[in-house]
Design an enzyme around this catalytic site. Structure first.
Site, PDB file in Angstrom:
ATOM      1  N   TYR A  54      -4.699   4.069   6.074  1.00 36.92           N
ATOM      2  CA  TYR A  54      -5.291   3.101   6.998  1.00 36.92           C
ATOM      3  C   TYR A  54      -6.627   3.595   7.546  1.00 36.92           C
ATOM      4  O   TYR A  54      -7.507   2.797   7.871  1.00 36.92           O
ATOM      5  CB  TYR A  54      -4.333   2.820   8.163  1.00 36.92           C
ATOM      6  CG  TYR A  54      -3.164   1.957   7.770  1.00 36.92           C
ATOM      7  CD1 TYR A  54      -3.275   0.568   7.771  1.00 36.92           C
ATOM      8  CD2 TYR A  54      -1.959   2.521   7.380  1.00 36.92           C
ATOM      9  CE1 TYR A  54      -2.205  -0.228   7.395  1.00 36.92           C
ATOM     10  CE2 TYR A  54      -0.880   1.731   7.010  1.00 36.92           C
ATOM     11  CZ  TYR A  54      -1.013   0.353   7.016  1.00 36.92           C
ATOM     12  OH  TYR A  54       0.041  -0.436   6.641  1.00 36.92           O
ATOM     13  N   LYS A 102       0.838  -1.190   0.000  1.00 37.91           N
ATOM     14  CA  LYS A 102       0.000   0.000   0.000  1.00 37.91           C
ATOM     15  C   LYS A 102       0.872   1.238   0.000  1.00 37.91           C
ATOM     16  O   LYS A 102       1.998   1.130   0.507  1.00 37.91           O
ATOM     17  CB  LYS A 102      -0.970   0.023   1.179  1.00 37.91           C
ATOM     18  CG  LYS A 102      -0.427  -0.293   2.570  1.00 37.91           C
ATOM     19  CD  LYS A 102       0.719   0.413   3.169  1.00 37.91           C
ATOM     20  CE  LYS A 102       0.668   1.884   3.400  1.00 37.91           C
ATOM     21  NZ  LYS A 102       1.905   2.395   4.071  1.00 37.91           N
TER      22      LYS A 102
END
Ligand code: NDP
Length: 328
Positions: free
Chosen positions: A184, A101
């Site tokens: 996140y 990510k």
């Protein structure tokens, strides 16, 4: 099929500190190869992980990995802006791919990566380890099974007190803390509600170290509106430690703090403490992908999920820059 062979691309902190050690615990995959631009790292890795010479690559001869039957999966763990190139090259080499990510720095790059893997008939997964973490899975249940009724409000924050290296270089990082750790919060709100945000407003936090954050945000707060009137208040920073995911519901609440760490995740609800084990998130994540390949079933954390996050991150930046509500 026995254990699938994984090659890590980029032997930085995450590869060395988390992924490679986790690959000593996995049951369905193992560390079979490495790709690095730093020759001085090779000997130690070969010794620590019993990697044969023929499974060691650099960025120039990377494409030759297509001739190596011991490598089934290529795991791209490079600075963000390099993910797209290496995922496309990995797919062209006929390998399944895991990409860290954020999936890429633009939605266009995400599209190229998804297309390359589809055309090669290979699976693409994003390194979203928290989908395999029990406390975070409980947050998903909170939204799905509604033990405290409908969610009304979410709060998510992820930040650290400092950073360094390529993370301060917009070209390589694609942005500041939002790309690195704020993602996140986007993920947390999406998997807790099981819904997609419909609009976003955002505000840059005043810089305390403007010389360090010339072309990047040092911090950022944003608000995401979800269907059913759910509001998510989010915060990210490179100058403040934060690690929170909270859902306020009609009849109670659930909260993780820390929420996104590699270990030591703690959960509380209006009914008491969550009682779940700590697990090796990365081992579970990689094993799940290996099993998905073996069983020919989709991964729980596919490229499309990574693309949606990048799309939301871009919308957050747009809202920050224009000071307008951005609709998705
Ligand atoms: P590091 O800086 O520690 O490592 C990156 C590695 O990439 C370097 O060590 C180097 O490896 C290689 N590299 C190739 N080109 C460059 C370049 N131009 N500049 C710098 N490094 C280069 O980063 P991290 O390991 O912390 O992060 C890597 C990726 O993993 C990022 O996308 C990050 O977002 C993600 N990440 C995910 C986490 C998670 O929890 N899922 C946690 C931490 C990071 P070599 O010398 O071998 O070529």
């Amino acid at each position: 099929m026995g254990k699938l062979g994984i090659a890590l691309v980029g032997l930085g902190r995450y590869s060395a500190g988390q992924l490679a050690p986790a690959l000593k615990e996995t049951e369905h995959c193992y560390l079979a190869g490495i790709v690095t631009g730093t020759p001085s790292k090779v000997d130690k890795w070969k010794k620590d992980y019993d990697i044969p010479d023929q499974n060691v690559y650099n960025y120039q001869n990377f494409d030759e990995i297509k001739n190596n039957p011991e490598i089934d999966i290529i795991y791209v763990v490079l600075p963000n802006a390099l993910h797209a190139e290496y995922v496309v090259r990995a797919a062209a080499a006929g390998k399944h791919v895991i990409c860290e990510k954020p999936m890429a720095v633009t939605v266009e790059d995400c599209d190229k990566m998804i297309k390359a893997c589809n055309e090669a008939g290979k699976m693409l997964s994003i390194g979203y380890r928290l989908h395999f973490e029990p406390h975070n899975k409980e947050m998903m249940r909170t939204g799905k099974e509604k033990p405290f009724g409908n969610i009304i409000k979410l709060k998510a924050g992820n930040g650290m007190s400092d950073t360094e290296g390529w993370r301060l270089d917009k070209k390589l990082a694609g942005g500041g803390p939002l790309m690195d750790v704020g993602i996140y919060c986007v993920q947390g709100c999406r998997y807790t509600t099981g819904m997609e945000p419909v609009s976003i407003t955002a505000k840059e936090t005043p810089k305390t170290r403007p010389e360090q954050f010339v072309s990047l945000e040092e911090g950022l707060t944003w608000q995401m509106k979800f269907p059913n009137g759910i509001i998510a208040e989010c915060n990210t920073s490179y100058s403040k430690n934060m690690n929170l995911l909270r859902a306020d519901c009609e009849k109670g609440w659930a909260e993780l703090s820390p929420a996104y760490a590699y270990g030591g995740i703690k959960g509380n609800t209006s009914e008491g403490k969550m009682d779940f084990p700590q697990v090796n998130q990365q081992a579970r994540q990689m094993d799940d992908f290996a099993v998905a390949i073996k069983e020919k079933r989709p991964t729980r954390v596919p490229g499309e999920m990574g693309r949606q996050d990048v799309k939301i991150l871009q919308a957050i930046y747009q809202a920050m820059e224009t000071q307008r509500e951005v609709f998705l």
